[in-house]
Design a protein around this motif. Structure first.
Motif, PDB file in Angstrom:
ATOM      1  N   PRO A  59       0.967  -1.223   0.098  1.00  0.00           N
ATOM      2  CA  PRO A  59       0.072  -0.142   0.067  1.00  0.00           C
ATOM      3  C   PRO A  59       0.776   1.270  -0.124  1.00  0.00           C
ATOM      4  N   GLU A  60       2.070   1.175   0.688  1.00  0.00           N
ATOM      5  CA  GLU A  60       2.632   2.421   0.874  1.00  0.00           C
ATOM      6  C   GLU A  60       3.268   2.949  -0.816  1.00  0.00           C
ATOM      7  N   ARG A  61       3.213   2.151  -1.617  1.00  0.00           N
ATOM      8  CA  ARG A  61       3.737   2.296  -3.173  1.00  0.00           C
ATOM      9  C   ARG A  61       2.625   2.078  -3.778  1.00  0.00           C
ATOM     10  N   ARG A  62       1.222   2.291  -3.497  1.00  0.00           N
ATOM     11  CA  ARG A  62      -0.136   2.062  -4.177  1.00  0.00           C
ATOM     12  C   ARG A  62      -0.253   0.856  -4.721  1.00  0.00           C
ATOM     13  N   ASN A  63       0.378  -0.115  -4.305  1.00  0.00           N
ATOM     14  CA  ASN A  63       0.440  -1.672  -4.761  1.00  0.00           C
ATOM     15  C   ASN A  63       1.105  -1.856  -5.994  1.00  0.00           C
ATOM     16  N   ALA A  64       2.093  -1.036  -6.298  1.00  0.00           N
ATOM     17  CA  ALA A  64       2.914  -1.069  -7.367  1.00  0.00           C
ATOM     18  C   ALA A  64       3.871  -2.281  -7.206  1.00  0.00           C
ATOM     19  N   LEU A  65       4.074  -3.165  -8.327  1.00  0.00           N
ATOM     20  CA  LEU A  65       4.738  -4.395  -8.309  1.00  0.00           C
ATOM     21  C   LEU A  65       6.350  -4.179  -8.341  1.00  0.00           C
TER      22      LEU A  65
ATOM     23  N   CYS B  72      -3.654  -1.209  -8.236  1.00  0.00           N
ATOM     24  CA  CYS B  72      -2.174  -1.575  -8.796  1.00  0.00           C
ATOM     25  C   CYS B  72      -1.763  -0.376  -9.490  1.00  0.00           C
ATOM     26  N   SER B  73      -0.694   0.514  -8.933  1.00  0.00           N
ATOM     27  CA  SER B  73       0.070   1.597  -9.772  1.00  0.00           C
ATOM     28  C   SER B  73       0.811   0.883 -10.750  1.00  0.00           C
ATOM     29  N   GLY B  74       0.894  -0.171 -11.195  1.00  0.00           N
ATOM     30  CA  GLY B  74       2.004  -0.687 -12.145  1.00  0.00           C
ATOM     31  C   GLY B  74       3.194  -1.044 -11.586  1.00  0.00           C
ATOM     32  N   GLY B  75       4.169  -1.222 -12.575  1.00  0.00           N
ATOM     33  CA  GLY B  75       5.484  -1.328 -11.866  1.00  0.00           C
ATOM     34  C   GLY B  75       6.143  -0.346 -10.981  1.00  0.00           C
ATOM     35  N   ASP B  76       6.564  -0.769  -9.895  1.00  0.00           N
ATOM     36  CA  ASP B  76       7.478  -0.207  -8.936  1.00  0.00           C
ATOM     37  C   ASP B  76       8.418   0.651  -9.629  1.00  0.00           C
ATOM     38  N   LEU B  77       8.407   2.205  -9.482  1.00  0.00           N
ATOM     39  CA  LEU B  77       9.148   2.996 -10.091  1.00  0.00           C
ATOM     40  C   LEU B  77      10.303   2.854  -9.539  1.00  0.00           C
ATOM     41  N   ASN B  78      10.493   2.522  -8.374  1.00  0.00           N
ATOM     42  CA  ASN B  78      11.911   2.383  -7.797  1.00  0.00           C
ATOM     43  C   ASN B  78      12.643   1.060  -8.392  1.00  0.00           C
TER      44      ASN B  78
ATOM     45  N   GLY C 154      -9.901   0.457  -7.195  1.00  0.00           N
ATOM     46  CA  GLY C 154      -9.522   1.936  -7.112  1.00  0.00           C
ATOM     47  C   GLY C 154      -8.602   1.718  -8.570  1.00  0.00           C
ATOM     48  N   LYS C 155      -7.517   2.662  -8.814  1.00  0.00           N
ATOM     49  CA  LYS C 155      -7.148   2.769  -9.908  1.00  0.00           C
ATOM     50  C   LYS C 155      -6.271   1.519 -10.452  1.00  0.00           C
ATOM     51  N   ALA C 156      -6.561   0.950 -11.605  1.00  0.00           N
ATOM     52  CA  ALA C 156      -5.436  -0.048 -12.183  1.00  0.00           C
ATOM     53  C   ALA C 156      -4.939   0.624 -13.019  1.00  0.00           C
ATOM     54  N   LEU C 157      -3.466   1.046 -13.223  1.00  0.00           N
ATOM     55  CA  LEU C 157      -2.703   2.071 -13.953  1.00  0.00           C
ATOM     56  C   LEU C 157      -1.640   1.196 -14.628  1.00  0.00           C
ATOM     57  N   GLY C 158      -1.305   1.543 -15.880  1.00  0.00           N
ATOM     58  CA  GLY C 158      -0.231   0.641 -16.528  1.00  0.00           C
ATOM     59  C   GLY C 158      -0.160  -0.651 -16.520  1.00  0.00           C
ATOM     60  N   GLY C 159       1.037  -1.123 -15.690  1.00  0.00           N
ATOM     61  CA  GLY C 159       1.142  -2.709 -15.703  1.00  0.00           C
ATOM     62  C   GLY C 159      -0.044  -3.199 -14.672  1.00  0.00           C
ATOM     63  N   GLY C 160      -0.609  -2.185 -13.749  1.00  0.00           N
ATOM     64  CA  GLY C 160      -1.890  -2.790 -13.090  1.00  0.00           C
ATOM     65  C   GLY C 160      -2.962  -3.044 -13.914  1.00  0.00           C
TER      66      GLY C 160
ATOM     67  N   ARG D 259       1.946   7.664 -21.776  1.00  0.00           N
ATOM     68  CA  ARG D 259       2.257   8.861 -21.072  1.00  0.00           C
ATOM     69  C   ARG D 259       3.404   8.878 -20.325  1.00  0.00           C
ATOM     70  N   MET D 260       4.250   7.524 -20.054  1.00  0.00           N
ATOM     71  CA  MET D 260       5.359   7.166 -19.458  1.00  0.00           C
ATOM     72  C   MET D 260       6.525   7.142 -20.495  1.00  0.00           C
ATOM     73  N   GLY D 261       6.236   7.137 -21.855  1.00  0.00           N
ATOM     74  CA  GLY D 261       7.287   6.856 -22.960  1.00  0.00           C
ATOM     75  C   GLY D 261       7.296   5.414 -23.156  1.00  0.00           C
TER      76      GLY D 261
ATOM     77  N   GLY E 134       4.004  -3.682 -21.606  1.00  0.00           N
ATOM     78  CA  GLY E 134       5.238  -4.786 -21.556  1.00  0.00           C
ATOM     79  C   GLY E 134       4.956  -6.001 -20.770  1.00  0.00           C
ATOM     80  N   TRP E 135       3.617  -6.221 -20.179  1.00  0.00           N
ATOM     81  CA  TRP E 135       3.418  -7.460 -19.671  1.00  0.00           C
ATOM     82  C   TRP E 135       2.288  -8.232 -20.085  1.00  0.00           C
ATOM     83  N   GLY E 136       2.119  -7.990 -21.730  1.00  0.00           N
ATOM     84  CA  GLY E 136       1.318  -8.604 -22.420  1.00  0.00           C
ATOM     85  C   GLY E 136      -0.162  -8.052 -22.668  1.00  0.00           C
TER      86      GLY E 136
HETATM   87  C1  LIG Z   1       5.431  -1.442 -16.012  1.00  0.00           C
HETATM   88  C2  LIG Z   1       5.149  -0.066 -16.822  1.00  0.00           C
HETATM   89  C3  LIG Z   1       4.177   0.616 -15.895  1.00  0.00           C
HETATM   90  O1  LIG Z   1       3.400   0.227 -15.064  1.00  0.00           O
HETATM   91  S1  LIG Z   1       4.024   2.175 -16.474  1.00  0.00           S
HETATM   92  C4  LIG Z   1       3.008   2.960 -15.180  1.00  0.00           C
HETATM   93  C5  LIG Z   1       3.805   3.238 -13.783  1.00  0.00           C
HETATM   94  N1  LIG Z   1       2.827   3.769 -12.642  1.00  0.00           N
HETATM   95  C6  LIG Z   1       2.594   5.227 -12.730  1.00  0.00           C
HETATM   96  O2  LIG Z   1       3.097   5.755 -13.347  1.00  0.00           O
HETATM   97  C7  LIG Z   1       1.932   5.443 -11.472  1.00  0.00           C
HETATM   98  C8  LIG Z   1       2.194   6.772 -10.818  1.00  0.00           C
HETATM   99  N2  LIG Z   1       1.349   7.241  -9.707  1.00  0.00           N
HETATM  100  C9  LIG Z   1       0.357   7.699  -9.400  1.00  0.00           C
HETATM  101  O3  LIG Z   1      -0.130   8.173 -10.668  1.00  0.00           O
HETATM  102  C10 LIG Z   1      -0.119   7.929  -8.337  1.00  0.00           C
HETATM  103  O4  LIG Z   1       0.715   7.760  -7.183  1.00  0.00           O
HETATM  104  C11 LIG Z   1      -1.511   7.206  -7.924  1.00  0.00           C
HETATM  105  C12 LIG Z   1      -1.375   5.693  -8.310  1.00  0.00           C
HETATM  106  C13 LIG Z   1      -2.602   7.691  -8.840  1.00  0.00           C
HETATM  107  C14 LIG Z   1      -2.128   7.308  -6.547  1.00  0.00           C
HETATM  108  O5  LIG Z   1      -2.048   8.602  -6.172  1.00  0.00           O
HETATM  109  P1  LIG Z   1      -2.173   9.096  -4.714  1.00  0.00           P
HETATM  110  O6  LIG Z   1      -3.181   8.238  -3.999  1.00  0.00           O
HETATM  111  O7  LIG Z   1      -2.714  10.534  -4.526  1.00  0.00           O
HETATM  112  O8  LIG Z   1      -0.781   8.530  -3.820  1.00  0.00           O
HETATM  113  P2  LIG Z   1       0.685   9.461  -4.324  1.00  0.00           P
HETATM  114  O9  LIG Z   1       0.881   9.890  -5.450  1.00  0.00           O
HETATM  115  O10 LIG Z   1       0.809  10.415  -3.123  1.00  0.00           O
HETATM  116  O11 LIG Z   1       1.626   8.166  -3.892  1.00  0.00           O
HETATM  117  C15 LIG Z   1       1.710   7.549  -2.664  1.00  0.00           C
HETATM  118  C16 LIG Z   1       3.342   7.102  -2.709  1.00  0.00           C
HETATM  119  O12 LIG Z   1       3.216   6.038  -3.499  1.00  0.00           O
HETATM  120  C17 LIG Z   1       4.286   6.063  -4.526  1.00  0.00           C
HETATM  121  N3  LIG Z   1       3.872   5.540  -5.706  1.00  0.00           N
HETATM  122  C18 LIG Z   1       2.725   5.743  -6.259  1.00  0.00           C
HETATM  123  N4  LIG Z   1       2.939   4.912  -7.614  1.00  0.00           N
HETATM  124  C19 LIG Z   1       3.961   4.195  -7.431  1.00  0.00           C
HETATM  125  C20 LIG Z   1       4.795   3.214  -8.358  1.00  0.00           C
HETATM  126  N5  LIG Z   1       4.122   3.068  -9.644  1.00  0.00           N
HETATM  127  N6  LIG Z   1       5.952   2.978  -8.064  1.00  0.00           N
HETATM  128  C21 LIG Z   1       6.512   3.643  -7.106  1.00  0.00           C
HETATM  129  N7  LIG Z   1       6.065   4.128  -6.159  1.00  0.00           N
HETATM  130  C22 LIG Z   1       4.661   4.667  -6.424  1.00  0.00           C
HETATM  131  C23 LIG Z   1       4.471   7.674  -4.645  1.00  0.00           C
HETATM  132  O13 LIG Z   1       5.624   7.956  -5.077  1.00  0.00           O
HETATM  133  C24 LIG Z   1       4.227   7.905  -3.249  1.00  0.00           C
HETATM  134  O14 LIG Z   1       5.342   7.893  -2.411  1.00  0.00           O
HETATM  135  P3  LIG Z   1       5.915   8.737  -1.322  1.00  0.00           P
HETATM  136  O15 LIG Z   1       4.772   8.707  -0.185  1.00  0.00           O
HETATM  137  O16 LIG Z   1       5.666  10.177  -1.842  1.00  0.00           O
HETATM  138  O17 LIG Z   1       7.276   8.387  -0.648  1.00  0.00           O
END
Ligand SMILES: CCC(=O)SCCNC(=O)CCNC(=O)[C@H](O)C(C)(C)COP(=O)(O)OP(=O)(O)OC[C@H]1O[C@@H](n2cnc3c(N)ncnc32)[C@H](O)[C@@H]1OP(=O)(O)O
Length: 287
Positions: A53-59, A93-99, A137-143, A167-169, A173-175
């Motif tokens: 949850p602390e990374r919005r369920n990123a993988l 799930c917010s997709g791949g963990d950006l870390n 909730g939001k299922a984004l990108g990989g989610g 939007r992430m360029g 990538g996960w089928g």
């Molecule tokens: C495999 C390719 C892909 O999946 S591309 C898609 C990658 N995903 C993203 O770009 C999602 C980016 N995140 C967001 O848009 C927002 O955080 C969403 C999910 C809408 C949640 O918003 P909200 O509830 O307001 O939370 P917030 O932004 O304050 O985030 C809380 C903490 O979680 C983190 N977080 C969020 N998403 C990710 C992620 N994908 N990977 C790693 N960390 C993530 C935020 O950075 C934030 O961390 P912190 O509390 O500032 O340290």
């Protein structure tokens, strides 16, 4: 997927050349969050929980490996009939963990991640179990891609889905791009991928991307509702459920003639089997 001589399911999906076991060793070092699997032999339902949850369920990398391991376990679960995939908190799930993503930001490692996730999600999709993703909730990108690897998707009113990869360029990538075309057809799939717009629960139902909206908005209740929704479809014996899923999973993955050939084989496996004999003895009427 097909049967081998011992009547066990064999998954023929091998994936590309890099061994997944090698990739999993590398990816398990990118830690954070976990995927929890609980199987209930009595109900035949398993629950797969995304818990980060602390990374919005990123993988994270280690969660991708957890998911791969969970699918390995589920492939061998003979008493099972269904799976509920859900997460915790307000985001599905917010997709791949950006870390993790930042540490593997080069084409070679990207290809490895795609290989691991293609292997995992293709096999999740092809399991002889009926799967439901509960999107609260939001299922984004990989989610969003993860959500397409289940047979059904139930949304709560707060559920949303967005293929935001563009939007992430990057691209799917996960089928999920391939599965989205299968689900919606090329025009709707292209529109969602090109615009990256986020679809509400009600629009997802109209589009055919969601199979229903739960009455419950909050999680523990919505999970119970999803279990009941799925249980209502799992009345038949496990071997019949597995065989029906196998026909459908094969039909969406291989050409028509090959699918018909598979269907004949699956039919023959059950004809005169335990469930069939029991039904014949009961002289069932379908009035
Ligand atoms: C495999 C390719 C892909 O999946 S591309 C898609 C990658 N995903 C993203 O770009 C999602 C980016 N995140 C967001 O848009 C927002 O955080 C969403 C999910 C809408 C949640 O918003 P909200 O509830 O307001 O939370 P917030 O932004 O304050 O985030 C809380 C903490 O979680 C983190 N977080 C969020 N998403 C990710 C992620 N994908 N990977 C790693 N960390 C993530 C935020 O950075 C934030 O961390 P912190 O509390 O500032 O340290």
């Amino acid at each position: 997927m097909s049967f081998n001589a011992e009547r066990r399911w064999v998954n023929h999906y091998a994936g590309p050349e890099t061994p997944v076991i090698t990739i999993s060793e590398q990816f398990s070092k990118f830690e954070g969050g976990k995927i929890e699997l609980v199987k209930d032999n009595e109900s035949g339902l398993a629950v797969l929980k995304i818990n980060h949850p602390e990374r919005r369920n990123a993988l994270s990398g280690s969660m991708m490996v957890d998911l791969w391991n969970a699918v390995n376990t589920l492939e061998d679960w003979k008493a099972g009939k269904g799976i509920i995939l859900h997460s915790v908190g307000e985001t599905f799930c917010s997709g791949g963990d950006l870390n993790t993503v930042r540490q593997i930001s080069n084409p070679d490692d990207g290809y490895k991640m795609a290989t691991l996730m293609h292997n995992t999600l293709t096999r999740l999709h092809q399991l002889p179990l009926i799967s439901v993703a509960l999107i609260q909730g939001k299922a984004l990108g990989g989610g969003a891609e993860l959500a397409t690897s289940c047979d059904f998707r139930l949304f709560t009113e707060k559920g949303e889905i967005g293929f935001v990869q563009g939007r992430m360029g990057v691209v799917t990538g996960w089928g999920g791009g391939t599965r989205l075309v299968q689900l919606l057809g090329q025009h709707r799939a292209l529109e969602l991928l090109l615009t990256s717009r986020q679809i509400s629960a009600s629009e997802a139902v109209v589009m055919g991307l969601a199979n229903g909206i739960t009455k419950s908005v909050e999680l523990p209740e919505a999970v119970e509702e999803a279990k009941q929704w799925l249980q209502a479809k799992l009345k038949h014996a496990p071997e019949v459920v597995h065989a029906l899923k196998q026909i459908v999973a094969t039909a969406r993955a291989v050409p028509y003639e090959e699918s018909l050939q598979n269907e004949r084989q699956v039919f023959a496996m059950l004809w005169g089997g335990d469930a069939n004999k029991k039904a014949l003895e009961q002289n069932i009427k379908h009035k």
